[in-house]
Enzyme design. Sequence first.
Site, PDB file in Angstrom:
ATOM      1  N   ARG A   1      38.400  24.369  38.295  1.00 51.87           N
ATOM      2  CA  ARG A   1      37.295  23.781  39.033  1.00 51.87           C
ATOM      3  C   ARG A   1      36.462  22.879  38.121  1.00 51.87           C
ATOM      4  O   ARG A   1      36.135  21.758  38.456  1.00 51.87           O
ATOM      5  CB  ARG A   1      36.392  24.882  39.602  1.00 51.87           C
ATOM      6  CG  ARG A   1      35.300  24.337  40.490  1.00 51.87           C
ATOM      7  CD  ARG A   1      34.217  25.345  40.745  1.00 51.87           C
ATOM      8  NE  ARG A   1      33.426  25.623  39.556  1.00 51.87           N
ATOM      9  CZ  ARG A   1      32.345  26.387  39.532  1.00 51.87           C
ATOM     10  NH1 ARG A   1      31.932  26.964  40.636  1.00 51.87           N
ATOM     11  NH2 ARG A   1      31.676  26.588  38.415  1.00 51.87           N
TER      12      ARG A   1
ATOM     13  N   PHE B   1      28.347  28.657  22.919  1.00 51.58           N
ATOM     14  CA  PHE B   1      29.438  28.675  23.902  1.00 51.58           C
ATOM     15  C   PHE B   1      29.391  29.934  24.751  1.00 51.58           C
ATOM     16  O   PHE B   1      29.610  29.898  25.953  1.00 51.58           O
ATOM     17  CB  PHE B   1      30.796  28.659  23.200  1.00 51.58           C
ATOM     18  CG  PHE B   1      31.174  27.321  22.664  1.00 51.58           C
ATOM     19  CD1 PHE B   1      30.559  26.165  23.116  1.00 51.58           C
ATOM     20  CD2 PHE B   1      32.163  27.204  21.703  1.00 51.58           C
ATOM     21  CE1 PHE B   1      30.903  24.928  22.620  1.00 51.58           C
ATOM     22  CE2 PHE B   1      32.520  25.972  21.197  1.00 51.58           C
ATOM     23  CZ  PHE B   1      31.893  24.829  21.646  1.00 51.58           C
TER      24      PHE B   1
ATOM     25  N   SER C   1      50.187  29.371  22.919  1.00 53.80           N
ATOM     26  CA  SER C   1      49.793  27.984  23.155  1.00 53.80           C
ATOM     27  C   SER C   1      48.476  27.682  22.441  1.00 53.80           C
ATOM     28  O   SER C   1      47.739  28.606  22.064  1.00 53.80           O
ATOM     29  CB  SER C   1      49.660  27.721  24.662  1.00 53.80           C
ATOM     30  OG  SER C   1      48.888  28.739  25.270  1.00 53.80           O
TER      31      SER C   1
HETATM   32  P1  FAD Z   1      37.178  28.772  40.294  1.00 56.37           P
HETATM   33  O1  FAD Z   1      38.436  29.555  40.217  1.00 56.37           O
HETATM   34  O2  FAD Z   1      37.008  27.818  41.420  1.00 56.37           O
HETATM   35  O3  FAD Z   1      35.967  29.839  40.300  1.00 56.37           O
HETATM   36  C1  FAD Z   1      34.629  29.408  40.113  1.00 56.37           C
HETATM   37  C2  FAD Z   1      33.666  30.425  40.692  1.00 56.37           C
HETATM   38  O4  FAD Z   1      33.700  30.389  42.117  1.00 56.37           O
HETATM   39  C3  FAD Z   1      33.977  31.877  40.324  1.00 56.37           C
HETATM   40  O5  FAD Z   1      32.761  32.544  40.149  1.00 56.37           O
HETATM   41  C4  FAD Z   1      34.739  32.389  41.535  1.00 56.37           C
HETATM   42  O6  FAD Z   1      34.662  33.800  41.660  1.00 56.37           O
HETATM   43  C5  FAD Z   1      33.995  31.670  42.655  1.00 56.37           C
HETATM   44  N1  FAD Z   1      34.833  31.422  43.849  1.00 56.37           N
HETATM   45  C6  FAD Z   1      36.057  30.862  43.874  1.00 56.37           C
HETATM   46  N2  FAD Z   1      36.498  30.728  45.143  1.00 56.37           N
HETATM   47  C7  FAD Z   1      35.515  31.182  45.932  1.00 56.37           C
HETATM   48  C8  FAD Z   1      35.319  31.284  47.347  1.00 56.37           C
HETATM   49  N3  FAD Z   1      36.263  30.874  48.196  1.00 56.37           N
HETATM   50  N4  FAD Z   1      34.149  31.805  47.812  1.00 56.37           N
HETATM   51  C9  FAD Z   1      33.189  32.195  46.943  1.00 56.37           C
HETATM   52  N5  FAD Z   1      33.306  32.131  45.598  1.00 56.37           N
HETATM   53  C10 FAD Z   1      34.440  31.620  45.107  1.00 56.37           C
HETATM   54  N6  FAD Z   1      36.299  23.302  32.151  1.00 56.37           N
HETATM   55  C11 FAD Z   1      36.418  21.951  32.134  1.00 56.37           C
HETATM   56  O7  FAD Z   1      35.533  21.244  32.623  1.00 56.37           O
HETATM   57  N7  FAD Z   1      37.501  21.348  31.569  1.00 56.37           N
HETATM   58  C12 FAD Z   1      38.529  22.051  31.031  1.00 56.37           C
HETATM   59  O8  FAD Z   1      39.494  21.480  30.536  1.00 56.37           O
HETATM   60  C13 FAD Z   1      38.442  23.496  31.046  1.00 56.37           C
HETATM   61  N8  FAD Z   1      39.435  24.257  30.558  1.00 56.37           N
HETATM   62  C14 FAD Z   1      39.372  25.621  30.674  1.00 56.37           C
HETATM   63  C15 FAD Z   1      40.459  26.396  30.259  1.00 56.37           C
HETATM   64  C16 FAD Z   1      40.429  27.778  30.373  1.00 56.37           C
HETATM   65  C17 FAD Z   1      41.634  28.576  29.931  1.00 56.37           C
HETATM   66  C18 FAD Z   1      39.259  28.428  30.875  1.00 56.37           C
HETATM   67  C19 FAD Z   1      39.182  29.936  30.957  1.00 56.37           C
HETATM   68  C20 FAD Z   1      38.186  27.661  31.304  1.00 56.37           C
HETATM   69  C21 FAD Z   1      38.215  26.266  31.224  1.00 56.37           C
HETATM   70  N9  FAD Z   1      37.163  25.461  31.675  1.00 56.37           N
HETATM   71  C22 FAD Z   1      37.276  24.087  31.632  1.00 56.37           C
HETATM   72  C23 FAD Z   1      35.945  26.070  32.218  1.00 56.37           C
HETATM   73  C24 FAD Z   1      35.994  26.212  33.745  1.00 56.37           C
HETATM   74  O9  FAD Z   1      36.051  24.956  34.359  1.00 56.37           O
HETATM   75  C25 FAD Z   1      34.722  26.955  34.174  1.00 56.37           C
HETATM   76  O10 FAD Z   1      34.780  28.297  33.755  1.00 56.37           O
HETATM   77  C26 FAD Z   1      34.345  26.838  35.650  1.00 56.37           C
HETATM   78  O11 FAD Z   1      33.012  27.341  35.800  1.00 56.37           O
HETATM   79  C27 FAD Z   1      35.233  27.645  36.596  1.00 56.37           C
HETATM   80  O12 FAD Z   1      36.467  27.107  36.703  1.00 56.37           O
HETATM   81  P2  FAD Z   1      37.624  27.902  37.519  1.00 56.37           P
HETATM   82  O13 FAD Z   1      38.793  27.021  37.562  1.00 56.37           O
HETATM   83  O14 FAD Z   1      37.787  29.254  36.978  1.00 56.37           O
HETATM   84  O15 FAD Z   1      36.898  27.966  38.959  1.00 56.37           O
END
Ligand code: FAD
Length: 275
Positions: A98, A207, A7
């Site tokens: 997130r 980055f 992708s």
């Molecule tokens: P989460 O899975 O919520 O994790 C965030 C943090 O919280 C982690 O450190 C995790 O260990 C911790 N955590 C989660 N749940 C708990 C809990 N219950 N208690 C304590 N700690 C917890 N960003 C954008 O803004 N837009 C995009 O389009 C975008 N696309 C992306 C695509 C990919 C493939 C990747 C790898 C990243 C992308 N990002 C994007 C970046 C991403 O939003 C950031 O890395 C963000 O900081 C974390 O998102 P996440 O969904 O992994 O968060």
Amino acid sequence: MIAHNFSIEFFPPKTAEGAEKLRATWAQLATLNPKYFSVTFGAGGSTQKGTLDTVLGLIRDGHDAAPHLSCIGSSRDSIRGILRQYKSHGIKRIVALRGDQPSGDASHGEFRYASELIEFIRAETGDCFHLEVAVYPEMHPQAKSPQDDLQNFARKVKAGANAAITQYFYNADAYFRFVEESHKAGITVPIVAGIMPITNYTQLMRFSDMCGAEIPRWIRLKLASYGDDSASIKAFGMDVVTQLCERLLAGGAPGLHFYSMNQAAATMGIWQRLV
Ligand code: FAD
């Protein structure tokens, strides 16, 4: 060597010229036959329209396309509205995240973590969407520990994620170890490797500082030694990243997700060397 699941990611362009240029880019990249294109979503919905417009443009041109959706700073109502919109356009796949608040302040939203977004999407729309989530072979920078981060991945899968895409990395062992530990933790969804082509040293360093991806010292030193010689940076980057992809696929990675930065050349160059 052909990945089962290949992708390519774009970000929504900000101008009409950018949009036109992106259309030319995806026309070129479509010749590689990716499974789908994905389009990022700015934190707090800042690119909501641009994300949807880009995805709809891709779909109009006959390609499968997935919007990203980040939940930080958002209300349940606003996410519900976006899901309704995605559903009404026949979108079948979402990369659910997130996101990061530019200020680092998440206090205004109704979601704290991606797992809560996934639970919400499943509760609101059942199995309507195939959901991809983000994972971090070198640990998310805000996680307390690699074990905690892995538990978070497990939570996202339990909430309904179908597959994962990794943050980019240049250390294949970090990926293989992460996959092994995920399997030991009972996680069976595919973990697709996120691939960042190397074309620009300054941009890559910026980055990587932000997202916590490590640039191995030998790669950093080599890139720095080329100074402004962009042709040498690109040639070296092409070699390093192609070899990384070869190792990942040979070691069983179920697919590759290219962070294209809206450019065709690097992704095409790597892909053509792989097939
Ligand atoms: P989460 O899975 O919520 O994790 C965030 C943090 O919280 C982690 O450190 C995790 O260990 C911790 N955590 C989660 N749940 C708990 C809990 N219950 N208690 C304590 N700690 C917890 N960003 C954008 O803004 N837009 C995009 O389009 C975008 N696309 C992306 C695509 C990919 C493939 C990747 C790898 C990243 C992308 N990002 C994007 C970046 C991403 O939003 C950031 O890395 C963000 O900081 C974390 O998102 P996440 O969904 O992994 O968060």
